[in-house]
Design a protein around this motif. Structure first.
Motif, mmCIF file in Angstrom:
data_model
loop_
_atom_site.group_PDB
_atom_site.id
_atom_site.type_symbol
_atom_site.label_atom_id
_atom_site.label_comp_id
_atom_site.label_asym_id
_atom_site.label_seq_id
_atom_site.Cartn_x
_atom_site.Cartn_y
_atom_site.Cartn_z
ATOM 1 N N VAL A 53 0.838 -1.196 0.000
ATOM 2 C CA VAL A 53 0.000 0.000 0.000
ATOM 3 C C VAL A 53 0.872 1.244 0.000
ATOM 4 C CG1 VAL A 53 -1.863 -1.154 1.266
ATOM 5 C CG2 VAL A 53 -0.116 0.131 2.540
ATOM 6 N N VAL A 54 0.271 2.353 -0.366
ATOM 7 C CA VAL A 54 0.824 3.666 -0.050
ATOM 8 C C VAL A 54 -0.198 4.364 0.840
ATOM 9 C CG1 VAL A 54 2.245 3.891 -2.114
ATOM 10 C CG2 VAL A 54 -0.120 4.688 -2.162
ATOM 11 N N VAL A 55 0.294 5.112 1.800
ATOM 12 C CA VAL A 55 -0.589 5.840 2.714
ATOM 13 C C VAL A 55 -1.003 7.135 2.034
ATOM 14 C CG1 VAL A 55 -0.838 6.835 5.011
ATOM 15 C CG2 VAL A 55 0.624 4.828 4.669
ATOM 16 N N THR A 56 -2.305 7.363 1.933
ATOM 17 C CA THR A 56 -2.803 8.498 1.155
ATOM 18 C C THR A 56 -3.306 9.651 2.014
ATOM 19 O OG1 THR A 56 -4.978 7.438 0.988
ATOM 20 C CG2 THR A 56 -3.421 7.047 -0.805
ATOM 21 N N GLY A 57 -3.469 9.450 3.312
ATOM 22 C CA GLY A 57 -3.916 10.565 4.145
ATOM 23 C C GLY A 57 -4.618 10.090 5.394
ATOM 24 N N ARG A 58 -5.335 11.022 6.003
ATOM 25 C CA ARG A 58 -6.101 10.757 7.214
ATOM 26 C C ARG A 58 -7.572 11.019 6.936
ATOM 27 N NH1 ARG A 58 -4.571 8.332 11.633
ATOM 28 N NH2 ARG A 58 -5.583 9.831 13.014
ATOM 29 N N LEU A 59 -8.432 10.188 7.519
ATOM 30 C CA LEU A 59 -9.868 10.386 7.324
ATOM 31 C C LEU A 59 -10.312 11.770 7.773
ATOM 32 C CD1 LEU A 59 -11.324 6.954 8.441
ATOM 33 C CD2 LEU A 59 -11.639 8.014 6.194
ATOM 34 N N ARG A 60 -9.748 12.256 8.863
ATOM 35 C CA ARG A 60 -10.177 13.560 9.360
ATOM 36 C C ARG A 60 -9.327 14.694 8.814
ATOM 37 N NH1 ARG A 60 -7.256 15.288 13.921
ATOM 38 N NH2 ARG A 60 -5.777 13.766 14.751
ATOM 39 N N HIS A 61 -8.277 14.366 8.057
ATOM 40 C CA HIS A 61 -7.461 15.393 7.428
ATOM 41 C C HIS A 61 -7.774 15.409 5.935
ATOM 42 C CE1 HIS A 61 -4.259 15.160 10.860
ATOM 43 N NE2 HIS A 61 -5.374 15.754 11.221
ATOM 44 N N PHE A 62 -8.870 16.029 5.601
ATOM 45 C CA PHE A 62 -9.243 16.234 4.212
ATOM 46 C C PHE A 62 -9.847 17.625 4.132
ATOM 47 C CE2 PHE A 62 -12.939 14.500 6.318
ATOM 48 C CZ PHE A 62 -13.992 15.253 5.831
ATOM 49 N N LEU A 63 -9.963 18.117 2.930
ATOM 50 C CA LEU A 63 -10.528 19.449 2.740
ATOM 51 C C LEU A 63 -11.771 19.316 1.877
ATOM 52 C CD1 LEU A 63 -10.671 22.457 2.885
ATOM 53 C CD2 LEU A 63 -8.743 22.630 1.337
ATOM 54 N N SER A 64 -12.924 19.545 2.497
ATOM 55 C CA SER A 64 -14.181 19.475 1.765
ATOM 56 C C SER A 64 -15.117 20.584 2.224
ATOM 57 C CB SER A 64 -14.841 18.099 1.955
ATOM 58 O OG SER A 64 -15.813 17.873 0.955
ATOM 59 N N ALA A 65 -14.530 21.742 2.481
ATOM 60 C CA ALA A 65 -15.329 22.879 2.938
ATOM 61 C C ALA A 65 -16.335 23.324 1.885
ATOM 62 C CB ALA A 65 -14.409 24.041 3.304
ATOM 63 N N PHE A 66 -16.051 22.969 0.616
ATOM 64 C CA PHE A 66 -16.932 23.370 -0.480
ATOM 65 C C PHE A 66 -17.448 22.156 -1.255
ATOM 66 C CE2 PHE A 66 -13.398 26.362 0.155
ATOM 67 C CZ PHE A 66 -14.097 27.443 0.672
ATOM 68 N N GLY A 67 -17.264 20.940 -0.684
ATOM 69 C CA GLY A 67 -17.735 19.723 -1.323
ATOM 70 C C GLY A 67 -16.724 19.045 -2.222
ATOM 71 N N GLU A 68 -15.450 19.446 -2.151
ATOM 72 C CA GLU A 68 -14.442 18.930 -3.083
ATOM 73 C C GLU A 68 -13.750 17.662 -2.600
ATOM 74 O OE1 GLU A 68 -12.481 22.443 -0.923
ATOM 75 O OE2 GLU A 68 -14.429 21.456 -1.075
ATOM 76 N N HIS A 69 -13.719 17.408 -1.308
ATOM 77 C CA HIS A 69 -13.100 16.233 -0.690
ATOM 78 C C HIS A 69 -11.693 15.970 -1.240
ATOM 79 C CE1 HIS A 69 -13.888 13.006 2.204
ATOM 80 N NE2 HIS A 69 -12.951 12.368 1.535
ATOM 81 N N VAL A 70 -10.836 16.944 -1.067
ATOM 82 C CA VAL A 70 -9.426 16.812 -1.434
ATOM 83 C C VAL A 70 -8.708 16.063 -0.318
ATOM 84 C CG1 VAL A 70 -7.282 18.110 -1.796
ATOM 85 C CG2 VAL A 70 -9.414 18.873 -2.869
ATOM 86 N N ILE A 71 -7.845 15.113 -0.689
ATOM 87 C CA ILE A 71 -7.133 14.300 0.298
ATOM 88 C C ILE A 71 -5.640 14.609 0.266
ATOM 89 C CG2 ILE A 71 -8.853 12.462 0.213
ATOM 90 C CD1 ILE A 71 -6.906 10.863 -1.545
#
Length: 424
Positions: free
Chosen positions: A281-299
């Protein structure tokens, strides 16, 4: 309530008997958690690092690092008692179990390792390691970079000259990729690297093939893995897939049950499978560390990839640290946007063009972000360069400087951004 009962010292709650230790862990903004380490599970943590090093020796034939001095930048090994159970940072706990064949060459000294103030500790580590035949250096990349900076400031030479026998860097805690360029420049010559995926909940994976970024999952070390498709994680009853059911290229949230007494425990990390035989695997991020303030769900994986592309196109730029936050418009005439708060060791020659590459690459990687940009819901991102040392000053201001603490890549509010701009 189950963990609270364990913390009081009650036996036979989540696993037979009482834990050997409690690993105290916390994020930059969250409160403390106490993860049990049992007699059955402690070997998972000890053997994980050993397996990674032995795989490296088997793959490369290089074992010279075992003959020189080794440094593990870690938390204090001093432990407190919680409910009669020795408690501390995982790295400090593991320090008590370093094998004898490594301990004889281990630095820093126990007394130095027990220093709580990170900057005082770092100066002491520099003093103890200068003049030693260092062969292996290990730690979380941003804190290793601080160590390298102090070495160079003290000697006026790159780390590879200060330690001519240094040839293996072992990294864990966060993705190495955003830091690798500056680390390599600080060293001044090529060295081998091994990336690890450790957590207080278990030592999950390690890089078993030099040059292959995939991390080999440790499927035989007391952990039963399940994987929830990341986009479905917040459903009331999301599917939990076994290792036999995962697919290449998909994002999964990691759920584990283990002989530490964790049952269907959400780790909080997301991974993507890059190999299925064996499973890497590669680690892609944290469930609670994402940016979706505008609905974009950037990881996290997407912003790190965008930054790598910008640095590739503007190789004079060197990034020390970065984070991304929403910037919500206060006027109707100006759309909202993402704000990238970046501390440069060396800035790009054209900051506007650098920002355009970040924005364009993120649009290619994330269809939702591209839709918001195309629809003029979001304006092009804003690049906010921070002065040197801003991230260190912020982490110090919140008591998170050094050790195993990490800066979130992404936030859905302005708390971290405001803190950074306030100390900058």
């Amino acid at each position: 309530p189950w963990f609270d009962r364990v913390k009081t010292g009650e036996a036979n709650v989540l696993w037979p008997g009482r834990p050997l230790y409690l690993a105290k862990t916390s994020g930059t903004t969250s409160g403390a958690k106490y993860i049990p380490l049992t007699p059955a599970s402690i070997g998972n943590h000890i053997n994980g690092a050993k397996d990674a090093l032995l795989h490296y020796v088997a793959a490369t034939g290089r074992s010279r690092f075992l003959d020189g001095k080794l440094i593990f930048l870690s938390g204090s090994p001093e432990l407190e008692q919680v409910g009669g159970i020795p408690t501390g940072r995982l790295s400090g706990i593991v320090n008590h179990h370093v094998p004898a064949y490594l301990r004889r060459n281990q630095l820093p000294s126990y007394a130095t390792n027990c220093l709580e103030d990170w900057e005082t500790k770092l100066e002491a580590i520099v003093g103890e390691t200068l003049g030693q035949e260092m062969t292996l250096i290990s730690g979380i990349p941003p804190w290793v970079q601080m160590y390298f900076d102090r070495l160079t400031a003290r000697t006026g030479r790159p780390v590879g000259e200060v330690f001519p026998q240094f040839d293996l860097f072992v990294s864990g805690g966060v993705s190495m990729a955003p830091y690798l360029g500056r680390l390599r420049e600080s060293i001044g010559r090529p060295v081998d690297t091994i990336e690890l995926f450790p957590a207080s909940e278990g030592f999950l994976a390690f890089q078993d093939q030099p040059g292959n970024p995939g991390l080999l999952l440790r499927l035989d070390s007391g952990i039963f893995f399940e994987f929830v498709p990341a986009e479905r994680f917040h459903e009331p009853h999301p599917p939990r897939l076994t290792i036999a059911e995962v697919e290449l290229g998909r994002q999964y949230a990691v759920v584990l049950s283990s002989n530490a007494g964790l049952w269907a425990y959400s780790l909080g990390d997301t991974v993507r499978f890059v190999d299925l035989a064996p499973h890497r695997v590669v680690v892609t991020g944290r469930l609670r560390h994402f940016l979706s303030a505008f609905g974009e769900h950037v990881i996290g994986e997407e912003v790190e990839a965008a930054l790598r592309e910008a640095v590739r196109q503007y190789p004079e730029a060197e990034v020390t640290e970065f984070t991304v936050a929403p910037l919500v418009s206060e006027t109707e005439s100006q759309p909202s946007r993402h704000q990238w708060l970046v501390e440069f060791a060396r800035p790009p020659r054209d900051a506007a063009a650098f920002a355009a590459v970040l924005d364009g690459t993120l649009r290619q990687l994330n269809a939702y972000y591209d839709d918001l940009r195309s629809g003029h819901i979001l304006a092009p991102l804003q690049l906010a360069p921070l002065p040197a040392g801003a991230f260190q000053r912020y982490m110090k201001s919140v008591g998170k400087l050094g050790g195993q603490h990490k800066v979130p890549r992404l936030s859905n509010d302005r708390a971290l951004a405001a803190g950074l701009l306030g100390v900058g």
